[in-house]
Design an enzyme around this catalytic site. Structure first.
Site, short mmCIF file in Angstrom:
data_model
loop_
_atom_site.label_atom_id
_atom_site.label_comp_id
_atom_site.label_asym_id
_atom_site.label_seq_id
_atom_site.Cartn_x
_atom_site.Cartn_y
_atom_site.Cartn_z
N GLY A 1 0.78 -1.23 0.00
CA GLY A 1 0.00 0.00 0.00
C GLY A 1 0.82 1.28 0.00
N ARG B 1 5.53 -7.08 8.74
CA ARG B 1 5.34 -8.45 9.20
C ARG B 1 5.62 -9.46 8.10
NH1 ARG B 1 -0.20 -7.79 12.57
NH2 ARG B 1 -1.00 -7.32 10.51
N VAL C 1 5.52 -4.02 14.85
CA VAL C 1 5.72 -2.78 15.60
C VAL C 1 5.17 -2.85 17.03
CG1 VAL C 1 5.81 -1.32 13.53
CG2 VAL C 1 3.61 -1.66 14.72
N TYR D 1 -9.45 3.70 15.62
CA TYR D 1 -8.64 4.27 14.54
C TYR D 1 -8.57 5.79 14.69
CZ TYR D 1 -6.88 4.86 9.73
OH TYR D 1 -6.12 5.17 8.62
N LYS E 1 -5.22 7.91 15.61
CA LYS E 1 -4.68 8.83 14.60
C LYS E 1 -4.62 10.26 15.15
CE LYS E 1 -3.72 5.88 11.36
NZ LYS E 1 -2.31 5.61 10.98
P1 NDP Z 1 -2.10 -1.50 4.05
O1 NDP Z 1 -2.91 -2.45 4.85
O2 NDP Z 1 -2.14 -1.57 2.56
O3 NDP Z 1 -0.59 -1.54 4.50
C1 NDP Z 1 -0.25 -1.51 5.85
C2 NDP Z 1 0.97 -2.36 6.06
O4 NDP Z 1 1.30 -2.31 7.45
C3 NDP Z 1 0.73 -3.83 5.71
O5 NDP Z 1 1.83 -4.36 4.99
C4 NDP Z 1 0.57 -4.45 7.06
O6 NDP Z 1 0.92 -5.83 7.12
C5 NDP Z 1 1.54 -3.64 7.88
N1 NDP Z 1 1.31 -3.83 9.31
C6 NDP Z 1 0.13 -3.96 9.97
N2 NDP Z 1 0.34 -4.22 11.26
C7 NDP Z 1 1.68 -4.24 11.44
C8 NDP Z 1 2.53 -4.47 12.56
N3 NDP Z 1 2.03 -4.76 13.76
N4 NDP Z 1 3.85 -4.40 12.39
C9 NDP Z 1 4.39 -4.14 11.17
N5 NDP Z 1 3.65 -3.94 10.07
C10 NDP Z 1 2.32 -3.99 10.20
O7 NDP Z 1 -2.58 -0.04 4.55
P2 NDP Z 1 -2.50 1.38 3.84
O8 NDP Z 1 -1.36 1.44 2.93
O9 NDP Z 1 -3.85 1.73 3.34
O10 NDP Z 1 -2.24 2.31 5.12
C11 NDP Z 1 -0.92 2.71 5.49
C12 NDP Z 1 -1.02 3.79 6.55
O11 NDP Z 1 -1.74 4.91 6.03
C13 NDP Z 1 -1.75 3.35 7.81
O12 NDP Z 1 -1.16 3.94 8.94
C14 NDP Z 1 -3.14 3.93 7.59
O13 NDP Z 1 -3.82 4.13 8.81
C15 NDP Z 1 -2.80 5.23 6.90
N6 NDP Z 1 -3.90 5.80 6.15
C16 NDP Z 1 -4.48 5.11 5.12
C17 NDP Z 1 -5.51 5.68 4.41
C18 NDP Z 1 -6.18 4.99 3.28
O14 NDP Z 1 -7.20 5.49 2.77
N7 NDP Z 1 -5.69 3.85 2.81
C19 NDP Z 1 -6.04 7.01 4.76
C20 NDP Z 1 -5.35 7.65 5.86
C21 NDP Z 1 -4.32 7.04 6.53
P3 NDP Z 1 -0.24 -6.95 7.16
O15 NDP Z 1 -0.74 -7.03 5.76
O16 NDP Z 1 0.47 -8.16 7.64
O17 NDP Z 1 -1.31 -6.46 8.11
#
Ligand code: NDP
Length: 253
Positions: free
Chosen positions: A16, A37, A57, A147, A151
């Site tokens: 993402g 992860r 994390v 969430y 945030k």
């Molecule tokens: P994704 O789910 O696509 O990517 C998030 C990544 O973080 C995944 O690879 C996930 O792994 C990893 N992750 C989750 N938990 C942990 C952990 N405990 N330790 C290490 N890695 C972890 O999410 P997005 O790209 O959509 O979001 C990225 C960030 O942007 C987040 O903080 C989200 O809150 C923020 N955000 C996103 C928005 C959106 O519209 N998409 C809007 C505003 C903010 P796994 O797949 O194993 O869970």
């Protein structure tokens, strides 16, 4: 003379928005470590040569250990992007303790652990930049209590760290994205708890963000162009936060 290639660690960098941030920082000249992860990518689909280190994390001691290993093997961490985040949709009255605490563990405790572990190392060198990923949900978001709460807390942590470390060479800022078609958003649409049409009608720019537009803001905040910015949150949201949200019923005569 050996030239040090700056190192950037992106948590949740395998997918993402985090993946896109890694691509952008690699293009900016960083050696990028996706700390996640799961790898989420395979050799051959990784033209930027992004490294992967397994990291959860929520493992406070593990974060410090892994950051130490990254510094020993790759080099001093110049940039940390606290991007890992998760979402749970449920009304406050029905939310389970497990749902609440899982989100708080990743989105807030995880950000603190990584910020502290990287920040301590940066402070000893008097140099470093940290960007935390918040969200427009920080304003309050019905059905997304843990969430929204975490945030908002990330913004408080960012301004506090930004103030505390400003005179010691470590800059801390945040990016608050609007809706991006990646994991956290897509899960909601696929589960039917988010309506794309409703969301688009509320965004002044009338479209979702591209993850590269979030990465561009991160790139700016870790660059020297933003050297006088400390503790700020940059909203990259197509105007979402500046629109009151209730359109006129009809064009005035
Ligand atoms: P994704 O789910 O696509 O990517 C998030 C990544 O973080 C995944 O690879 C996930 O792994 C990893 N992750 C989750 N938990 C942990 C952990 N405990 N330790 C290490 N890695 C972890 O999410 P997005 O790209 O959509 O979001 C990225 C960030 O942007 C987040 O903080 C989200 O809150 C923020 N955000 C996103 C928005 C959106 O519209 N998409 C809007 C505003 C903010 P796994 O797949 O194993 O869970």
């Amino acid at each position: 003379m050996t030239v040090h290639t700056p190192v950037a660690v992106v948590t949740g960098g395998s997918a993402g928005i985090g993946w896109e941030i890694g691509q952008r920082l690699a293009a900016d000249g960083y050696r990028v470590v996706a700390a996640d992860r799961v790898p989420g990518f395979t050799t051959g689909e990784n033209p930027a040569g992004i490294l992967w280190r397994e990291l959860d994390v929520t493992d406070h001691d593990g974060v410090d250990r892994i950051f130490g290993e990254i510094e020993a093997e790759v080099g001093p961490i110049d940039v940390l992007v606290n991007n890992a985040g998760i979402q749970r949709h449920r009304g406050l009255e029905d939310l389970t303790w497990d749902e609440w605490s899982t989100v708080v563990d990743v989105n807030l405790h995880g950000v603190f652990s990584c910020l502290q572990a990287a920040g301590r190392r940066m402070l000893t060198r008097g140099d470093g930049r940290i960007v935390n990923i918040s969200s427009i949900s920080s304003r309050g978001s019905a059905g997304r209590a843990p969430y929204a709460t975490t945030k908002a807390a990330v913004i408080g942590l960012t301004s506090t760290a930004g103030a505390e470390w400003a005179s010691r060479g470590v800059r801390v800022n945040a990016v608050a994205p609007g809706y991006v078609d990646t994991g956290v958003f897509r899960q909601g649409v696929e589960a039917g708890t988010l309506s794309l049409d409703t969301i688009l009608s509320r965004i002044p720019a009338k479209r979702l963000a591209d993850a590269s537009e979030i990465a561009a803001a991160v790139s700016f905040l870790v660059s020297d162009q933003s050297r006088y910015m400390n503790g700020q949150t940059l909203y990259v949201d197509g105007g979402f936060m500046v629109d009151y949200g209730v359109p006129l019923a009809k064009k005035p005569a």
